[in-house]
Write a protein that holds these residues in place. Structure first.
Motif, PDB file in Angstrom:
ATOM      1  N   ALA B 165       0.691  -1.469  -0.276  1.00  0.00           N
ATOM      2  CA  ALA B 165      -0.025   0.087  -0.201  1.00  0.00           C
ATOM      3  C   ALA B 165       1.216   0.729  -0.135  1.00  0.00           C
ATOM      4  CB  ALA B 165      -1.203  -0.217   1.064  1.00  0.00           C
ATOM      5  N   GLU B 184       9.724   3.354   6.251  1.00  0.00           N
ATOM      6  CA  GLU B 184       9.713   2.448   6.949  1.00  0.00           C
ATOM      7  C   GLU B 184      10.468   2.064   8.029  1.00  0.00           C
ATOM      8  OE1 GLU B 184       7.925  -0.591   5.687  1.00  0.00           O
ATOM      9  OE2 GLU B 184       8.917  -2.068   7.354  1.00  0.00           O
ATOM     10  N   ARG B 185       9.763   1.049   8.949  1.00  0.00           N
ATOM     11  CA  ARG B 185      10.134   0.265  10.106  1.00  0.00           C
ATOM     12  C   ARG B 185      11.624  -0.856  10.110  1.00  0.00           C
ATOM     13  NH1 ARG B 185       5.724  -0.436  14.312  1.00  0.00           N
ATOM     14  NH2 ARG B 185       5.327  -1.777  13.132  1.00  0.00           N
ATOM     15  N   HIS B 192       4.532  -7.398   3.995  1.00  0.00           N
ATOM     16  CA  HIS B 192       4.149  -8.914   4.260  1.00  0.00           C
ATOM     17  C   HIS B 192       4.293  -9.499   2.629  1.00  0.00           C
ATOM     18  CE1 HIS B 192       1.953  -7.717   7.744  1.00  0.00           C
ATOM     19  NE2 HIS B 192       2.260  -9.410   7.776  1.00  0.00           N
ATOM     20  N   PHE B 200      -2.650 -14.914  -4.936  1.00  0.00           N
ATOM     21  CA  PHE B 200      -4.454 -15.513  -5.841  1.00  0.00           C
ATOM     22  C   PHE B 200      -4.809 -14.533  -6.258  1.00  0.00           C
ATOM     23  CE2 PHE B 200      -5.590 -14.182  -1.207  1.00  0.00           C
ATOM     24  CZ  PHE B 200      -6.643 -12.993  -1.742  1.00  0.00           C
ATOM     25  N   THR B 349       0.335   1.001   7.292  1.00  0.00           N
ATOM     26  CA  THR B 349       1.437   0.190   8.085  1.00  0.00           C
ATOM     27  C   THR B 349       1.218  -1.107   8.222  1.00  0.00           C
ATOM     28  OG1 THR B 349      -0.056   0.712  10.031  1.00  0.00           O
ATOM     29  CG2 THR B 349       2.068   2.741   9.485  1.00  0.00           C
ATOM     30  N   LYS B 428      -4.981 -20.840  -1.875  1.00  0.00           N
ATOM     31  CA  LYS B 428      -3.694 -20.560  -3.135  1.00  0.00           C
ATOM     32  C   LYS B 428      -3.205 -21.598  -2.313  1.00  0.00           C
ATOM     33  CE  LYS B 428      -0.915 -17.839  -1.288  1.00  0.00           C
ATOM     34  NZ  LYS B 428      -0.617 -15.766  -0.962  1.00  0.00           N
ATOM     35  N   ALA B 561      -4.080  -2.813   4.379  1.00  0.00           N
ATOM     36  CA  ALA B 561      -4.659  -3.540   5.900  1.00  0.00           C
ATOM     37  C   ALA B 561      -4.518  -2.713   7.203  1.00  0.00           C
ATOM     38  CB  ALA B 561      -3.594  -5.063   5.817  1.00  0.00           C
ATOM     39  N   LYS B 566      -7.730  -6.742   4.365  1.00  0.00           N
ATOM     40  CA  LYS B 566      -8.183  -6.843   2.716  1.00  0.00           C
ATOM     41  C   LYS B 566      -6.981  -7.123   2.157  1.00  0.00           C
ATOM     42  CE  LYS B 566      -8.653  -2.175   2.920  1.00  0.00           C
ATOM     43  NZ  LYS B 566      -8.738  -1.775   3.863  1.00  0.00           N
ATOM     44  N   ASP B 567      -7.031  -7.989   0.963  1.00  0.00           N
ATOM     45  CA  ASP B 567      -6.234  -8.480  -0.301  1.00  0.00           C
ATOM     46  C   ASP B 567      -5.634  -7.322  -0.418  1.00  0.00           C
ATOM     47  OD1 ASP B 567      -8.061  -7.603  -2.085  1.00  0.00           O
ATOM     48  OD2 ASP B 567      -8.545  -9.721  -1.877  1.00  0.00           O
ATOM     49  N   ILE B 568      -4.317  -7.827  -1.756  1.00  0.00           N
ATOM     50  CA  ILE B 568      -3.603  -6.289  -1.798  1.00  0.00           C
ATOM     51  C   ILE B 568      -4.427  -5.791  -3.101  1.00  0.00           C
ATOM     52  CG2 ILE B 568      -1.740  -6.671  -3.600  1.00  0.00           C
ATOM     53  CD1 ILE B 568      -0.291  -9.380  -2.484  1.00  0.00           C
TER      54      ILE B 568
HETATM   55  C1  LIG Z   1      -0.624 -15.831   4.967  1.00  0.00           C
HETATM   56  C2  LIG Z   1      -1.256 -14.487   4.047  1.00  0.00           C
HETATM   57  C3  LIG Z   1      -1.270 -14.812   2.717  1.00  0.00           C
HETATM   58  C4  LIG Z   1      -1.798 -13.795   1.587  1.00  0.00           C
HETATM   59  N1  LIG Z   1      -1.485 -14.077   0.644  1.00  0.00           N
HETATM   60  C5  LIG Z   1      -1.890 -13.563  -0.354  1.00  0.00           C
HETATM   61  C6  LIG Z   1      -1.785 -13.305  -1.514  1.00  0.00           C
HETATM   62  O1  LIG Z   1      -1.764 -14.493  -1.713  1.00  0.00           O
HETATM   63  N2  LIG Z   1      -2.943 -11.817  -2.411  1.00  0.00           N
HETATM   64  C7  LIG Z   1      -3.685 -11.132  -1.861  1.00  0.00           C
HETATM   65  O2  LIG Z   1      -4.471 -10.356  -2.665  1.00  0.00           O
HETATM   66  N3  LIG Z   1      -3.031 -10.616  -0.338  1.00  0.00           N
HETATM   67  C8  LIG Z   1      -2.490 -11.901  -0.094  1.00  0.00           C
HETATM   68  N4  LIG Z   1      -2.773 -11.412   1.997  1.00  0.00           N
HETATM   69  C9  LIG Z   1      -2.941 -10.101   1.912  1.00  0.00           C
HETATM   70  C10 LIG Z   1      -1.318  -9.398   2.027  1.00  0.00           C
HETATM   71  O3  LIG Z   1      -0.673  -9.845   2.650  1.00  0.00           O
HETATM   72  C11 LIG Z   1      -2.287  -7.516   2.304  1.00  0.00           C
HETATM   73  O4  LIG Z   1      -3.506  -7.618   1.500  1.00  0.00           O
HETATM   74  C12 LIG Z   1      -1.290  -7.261   1.711  1.00  0.00           C
HETATM   75  O5  LIG Z   1       0.097  -6.921   2.891  1.00  0.00           O
HETATM   76  C13 LIG Z   1      -1.420  -5.568   2.835  1.00  0.00           C
HETATM   77  O6  LIG Z   1      -0.492  -4.337   2.190  1.00  0.00           O
HETATM   78  P1  LIG Z   1      -0.105  -3.219   3.061  1.00  0.00           P
HETATM   79  O7  LIG Z   1       0.849  -2.404   3.031  1.00  0.00           O
HETATM   80  O8  LIG Z   1      -1.476  -2.378   3.704  1.00  0.00           O
HETATM   81  O9  LIG Z   1       0.209  -3.961   4.513  1.00  0.00           O
HETATM   82  P2  LIG Z   1       1.921  -4.963   4.827  1.00  0.00           P
HETATM   83  O10 LIG Z   1       2.333  -5.736   4.109  1.00  0.00           O
HETATM   84  O11 LIG Z   1       1.587  -5.691   6.372  1.00  0.00           O
HETATM   85  O12 LIG Z   1       2.626  -3.696   5.129  1.00  0.00           O
HETATM   86  C14 LIG Z   1       2.911  -3.120   6.391  1.00  0.00           C
HETATM   87  C15 LIG Z   1       4.462  -2.106   5.914  1.00  0.00           C
HETATM   88  O13 LIG Z   1       4.197  -1.118   7.116  1.00  0.00           O
HETATM   89  C16 LIG Z   1       5.041  -1.074   8.287  1.00  0.00           C
HETATM   90  N5  LIG Z   1       4.967  -0.456   9.120  1.00  0.00           N
HETATM   91  C17 LIG Z   1       4.278  -0.780   9.639  1.00  0.00           C
HETATM   92  N6  LIG Z   1       4.310   0.225  11.056  1.00  0.00           N
HETATM   93  C18 LIG Z   1       4.811   0.889  11.211  1.00  0.00           C
HETATM   94  C19 LIG Z   1       5.201   2.306  11.778  1.00  0.00           C
HETATM   95  N7  LIG Z   1       4.865   2.284  12.951  1.00  0.00           N
HETATM   96  N8  LIG Z   1       6.365   2.888  10.959  1.00  0.00           N
HETATM   97  C20 LIG Z   1       7.007   2.747   9.638  1.00  0.00           C
HETATM   98  N9  LIG Z   1       6.537   1.030   9.022  1.00  0.00           N
HETATM   99  C21 LIG Z   1       5.937   0.899   9.786  1.00  0.00           C
HETATM  100  C22 LIG Z   1       5.408  -2.521   8.213  1.00  0.00           C
HETATM  101  O14 LIG Z   1       7.273  -2.856   8.413  1.00  0.00           O
HETATM  102  C23 LIG Z   1       5.412  -3.155   6.504  1.00  0.00           C
HETATM  103  O15 LIG Z   1       6.502  -2.998   6.002  1.00  0.00           O
HETATM  104  C24 LIG Z   1      -1.914 -12.151   2.675  1.00  0.00           C
HETATM  105  C25 LIG Z   1      -1.670 -12.394   3.821  1.00  0.00           C
HETATM  106  C26 LIG Z   1      -0.913 -13.125   4.883  1.00  0.00           C
HETATM  107  C27 LIG Z   1      -1.695 -13.465   5.807  1.00  0.00           C
END
Ligand SMILES: Cc1cc2nc3c(=O)[nH]c(=O)nc-3n(C[C@H](O)[C@H](O)[C@H](O)COP(=O)(O)OP(=O)(O)OC[C@H]3O[C@@H](n4cnc5c(N)ncnc54)[C@H](O)[C@@H]3O)c2cc1C
Lengths: 291, 672
Positions: B165, B184-185, B192, B200, B349, B428, B561, B566-568
């Protein structure tokens, strides 16, 4: 260390060996127990399901007596332990229950302010006395004795106050300190059927059978329990639970009986002779020469 | 603050001439509140000149009605009794402005959310409405004309969190020409998604679609990427945030490190010994390491907890030797604080996965071959601890695998919510495990939830592939064997609710499909950025349908998230939306702020300075020569703390002056 000892009905009835051995262990480890004066029935789970509110009042009277005497309570019977703990939590969490129960207590000149801890002997032995101190007092190590530690449900669920809900280890560690060998026993917190053996005998028996065969399959010589009802269920129905091809004969003792033996008590003093399935031949075979 | 025309001040001082407008909102309000009775009641209140009802007050004819009345009846105050001011206050303020009245001579009464939607009894609802309308009439008489403040917008944007995101938001903004700070922390961005092998429902390779975006972030001229960093302080207000970022020392000078990893090879530890965070402890790393092959930035990190040089100061420092003339390793590096100024902020985050130790029935942490889904993502990943081969903790390969859904989701004992992605990622994983090992794979589910483009089709495909689906919540995982075929394996006990009996299914590997949870520090982060959380701890959007990426703090947006499971695809969509919202503000170049600032009546101020430390925004200063406090209107956010704290009552707040509030209270209580 001085505690108010709350025997409950079982330890004066079918569970006499539990009382005898518990007192022997506590004496050997120099923990002072003073019987709670004028204690009454805890109501057990039975009364709880018939009339919940009155059952809190019944249990709370014991807590109030202990508070009056400025002592924490030791409750060895699993049902007593659970009911006293539950009463305490409900009075703490629900002001309306506290109000009604306090009124009932006031009517007999008592009151309860949440100052009493209700503790299980496993908890006291492990956390107050400690494994080292116990090991140092062992006179007859239970060498070679293979024990299946069976905790049942009530001392760990729903309130896991001193051990893990699903995989408790306090009894394992205490018996190991006494020289016993603990066998793998994944059913250690599974249901013994409670009073099912009376109401739905087939279901009750099935549960008992699982517990016994698993202990047997894993090479246990004896099952150790913490609860008079578990002990009763596991010991009394072995003939029914087994069959011609797989007969079951497994001594079922209170963990305190095993500990007391290790700490030097005589078999007689801790009620070994009360067992339906005697352990003496086994101890002889293992050359555990207790007093 | 722009001057208020003197005519407006004049008109407000005149005897109040109030118009009351009661909205039916279709049947939303009129279904419960007796609208006619309210109109009649209001007409008799002191100062009220006209009182009317209308089916949809917010519609064009509704607005025109008010505008016309203002002209015809010389109204100088307006009351609209309808929905929440969050929805239509701006609409009706515009009506007043168009009619030549100051917009703040309006008062709204919320008789929908506060009355008709929450009451069942018509009489009670109508009586309550009367009380609220009476209160508004009394209050509005004291309203003064106010003017919104205009502030300019700093065009730079801060993005917090470098998951998919945050990455997408940062790139979108940078491509549009904005300067972006991405904080980024962790030592690398990726979040993730960087841990997955495939995604998927299309099964495209996660790295193939993610790493190009990560590299783009790393090399973009308009993105300042600060990894291993955290925001520690945020001050200011929309358009003008002052932010402090703490950059933790990685003991490697980023500008000098080339990512060649010769230092890693040269480290005095020949074998890696420390649990590798990126692989969730499934493999080991050295004290100096690159989190994973495609990490961005491609810079190593030194972990002072495990590095000998930090522990004893007596290391041969073979790493420094290997680095040679580049001199990128610096054991004396200290943390630094960067001060930046930005106009808008996007929080991305992310989430954390549920810790299955909290559910003792599934044996996680007790049985070696019980895994979380995230661990399995690493096991399956070609760059993971086993190079993509599924090797169990005990060394074997599974012949049967059970995937347990809803671990830490839809469960009153842990988390009640549906984590939304687990059904799909379980499918998946089932596919990948079957493909790699040929094992029998069982899915244990409560309901299969596969809404989404191509998602149901993916489920169908898995059914065709011969993956087993058992509907039932698993009771327990144990090694209690009742049959020789179960010996030495994990037995899943479950009530099969379709076949209506209890099954025991022996498997060699259990995968727990752990749900999504808010980050453990979500509350701290929300306080830092002055936004709200839902009761579960997810960041709260301004409106669940109509303002899904805005927050209640202007200029702060949320994406991904951190706002909820939510998913990607959804995370990326939100990130784009948040970037667009930020750009809309930036391109407007200024923003209007509510004039609800506090002000001091100097005659009454005793100069006691009580208010100065109370102000969270450092907006109050002390004038030495006058011995009085003074409030900087630009900095004041109108929180009201100083108003409540002033011992002499000499601080007041625009639109919330004491007499206005007292009149309102008396109006509610004056039961007539
Ligand atoms: C096992 C598993 C499998 C999955 N497979 C799929 C898939 O196949 N397809 C799909 O569409 N979705 C999948 N998902 C869902 C997917 O992981 C999420 O939709 C996606 O990672 C959300 O992205 P994000 O950037 O919001 O959060 P995140 O990926 O959690 O990234 C957040 C980032 O913010 C950083 N951060 C957090 N707090 C702070 C702070 N205070 N200061 C600075 N940085 C910070 C973290 O270190 C991290 O790098 C899966 C989830 C899981 C658990």
């Amino acid at each position: 260390m001085k505690y108010a000892y709350y025997p409950g009905c079982s330890l004066r009835g079918t569970g006499r060996a539990y009382e005898e051995s518990l007192l022997a262990v506590f004496q050997a480890l120099e923990i002072d127990l003073q019987e709670l004066e004028d204690w009454n029935c805890c109501g057990a789970t039975t009364y709880m399901s018939v009339d919940e509110l009155t059952s809190y009042a019944l249990a709370a009277r014991n807590l109030a007596l202990a508070e009056r005497d400025h002592m924490n309570v030791v409750a060895p019977c699993a049902a007593c332990y659970l009911v006293l703990n539950k009463t305490q939590r409900y009075m703490h969490d629900y002001p309306d229950i506290k109000l009604v129960v306090s009124r009932a207590l006031a009517a007999i000149g008592l009151h309860y302010d949440d100052h009493v801890q209700v503790r299980h002997p496993l908890d006291i032995l492990l956390h107050e006395v400690g494994l080292k101190a116990i090991a140092a007092k062992v006179k007859t190590p239970l060498k070679g004795l293979q024990v299946a530690p069976y905790y049942g449900c009530q001392i760990v669920r729903p309130y896991a106050t001193f051990d893990d809900q699903r995989n408790p280890t306090s009894m394992d560690r205490l018996l190991e300190a006494c020289g016993a060998k603990i066998v793998h026993y994944p059913l250690k917190t599974r249901c013994c059927g409670g009073s099912q053996k009376g109401t739905l005998p087939e279901i009750g028996l099935e549960l008992i059978r699982h517990l016994l065969t698993e202990a047997q399959n894993n090479g246990a010589d004896v099952i150790a329990t913490v609860c008079p009802l578990c002990q009763f269920n596991l010991e009394c129905f072995q003939k029914e639970a087994g069959n011609h091809n797989h007969p079951i004969s497994m001594p079922v003792l209170y963990f305190t009986q095993l500990m007391a033996l290790a700490l030097g008590a005589s078999g007689e003093a801790i009620g070994l002779q009360r067992s339906l399935i005697p352990i003496e031949p086994l101890l002889a075979r293992k050359e555990i020469a207790y007093a | 603050m722009p001057e208020i025309p003197s005519s407006a001040i004049e008109s407000s001082r005149e005897r109040p001439r109030i118009g009351v407008y009661v909205c039916h909102c279709g049947t939303n309000i009129a279904g419960i509140v007796d609208v006619r009775a309210i109109v009649e009641f209001a007409a008799k209140l002191p100062g009220v000149v006209v009182s009317r009802d209308y089916k949809y007050m917010c519609s064009d004819p509704g607005q025109a009605l008010i505008q016309q009345d203002i002209a015809e009846h010389h109204l100088n105050r307006v009351i609209v009794a309808s929905c929440s001011p969050l929805l239509h206050e701006a609409t009706f303020r515009r009506v007043l402005s168009r009619a030549g009245l100051n917009a703040f001579l309006l008062q709204m009464v919320n008789i929908r959310e506060h009355v008709s939607w929450v009451h069942l009894n018509q009489r009670e609802a109508t009586e309550k409405t009367k009380d609220l309308v009476r209160a508004a009439v009394r209050r509005v008489s004291l309203h003064k004309p106010l003017q919104k403040r205009r502030v300019s917008i700093n065009p730079h944007v801060l993005v917090v969190g470098g998951g998919i995101a945050g990455i997408h938001a940062a790139l979108t903004l940078a491509e549009a020409g904005k300067q972006v700070y991405l904080v980024e922390r962790e030592p690398t961005i990726g979040g993730h998604m960087a841990k997955f092998d495939k995604t998927f429902p299309t099964l495209d390779c996660a790295a193939c679609i993610l790493t190009p975006k990560m590299t783009a972030v790393g090399s973009h001229p308009r993105i300042h990427l600060w990894t291993y960093s955290e925001v520690v302080r945020v001050e200011g207000y929309v358009g003008n945030y002052k932010v402090k970022v703490r950059r933790k020392p990685r003991y490697v000078i980023e500008d000098l490190c080339l990512g060649c990893q010769e230092c890693v090879t040269a480290c005095v530890y020949k074998e890696a010994k420390n649990p590798d965070e990126f692989n969730l402890g499934l493999s080991k790393r050295k004290p100096v390491y690159l989190p994973f092959p495609q990490a961005v930035p491609q810079k190593v990190v030194i972990d002072p907890q495990t590095c000998i040089q930090f522990k004893s100061g007596k290391c041969k420092k073979t790493c420094v030797e290997a680095c040679g003339d580049r001199k990128a390793i610096d054991f004396t590096q200290k943390e630094t604080i960067e001060d930046i100024e930005v106009g808008t902020i996007i929080l991305a985050t992310g989430f954390k996965t549920f810790d299955p130790v909290r559910n003792p029935y599934y044996g996680y942490g007790r049985y070696a071959n019980v895994y979380t889904s995230l661990e399995v993502e690493r096991l399956i990943n070609a760059s993971g601890p086993t190079a993509g081969e599924i090797v169990l903790r005990d060394g074997g390969q599974p012949k049967a695998v059970g995937i347990i859904h809803c671990v830490g989701s839809r469960d009153a004992n842990t988390n009640r919510w549906c984590s939304k992605v687990c059904c799909m990622y379980s499918l998946k994983l089932a596919h990948l495990i079957k493909e790699r090992t040929g094992a029998e794979v069982y899915n244990f589910y409560i309901d299969m939830r596969t809404p989404g483009k191509g998602y149901e089709e993916f489920y169908d495909r898995l059914l065709d592939e011969g993956v087993h689906f058992v509907r039932g919540r698993v009771a327990e995982v144990s090694d209690w064997a009742t049959h020789p075929s179960e010996k030495g394996r994990l037995v899943i006990r479950v009530e099969d609710t379709l076949a209506a009996f209890v099954r025991r299914i022996p498997v060699d590997m259990v995968v727990l499909s752990v749900g999504m949870e808010p980050q453990p520090d979500a509350q701290d982060v929300r306080r830092l950025f002055n936004i709200s959380c839902s009761t579960e701890g997810w960041f709260l959007e301004r409106h669940p349908k109509l303002a899904p990426v805005s927050t209640f703090t202007e200029g702060v947006y949320i994406a991904g998230a951190c706002q909820g499971p939510k998913d990607i695809p959804d995370s990326v969509a939100q990130a784009g939306a948040a970037a667009a919202e930020a750009m809309a503000l930036i391109d407007a170049q200024f923003v209007e702020l509510e004039p609800y600032t506090a002000f001091i009546s100097e005659d009454q101020c005793s100069g006691c300075k009580t208010c100065i430390p109370l102000c969270p925004y450092q907006a109050i200063s002390y004038m030495e020569e006058k011995k009085k406090a003074a409030i900087n209107e630009v900095l004041c956010k109108g929180c009201g703390t100083c108003v409540a704290g002033c011992p002499s009552g000499s601080i007041q707040q625009n639109f919330f002056e004491d007499e206005e509030i007292f009149e309102e209270i008396e109006g509610v209580l004056a039961y007539a």
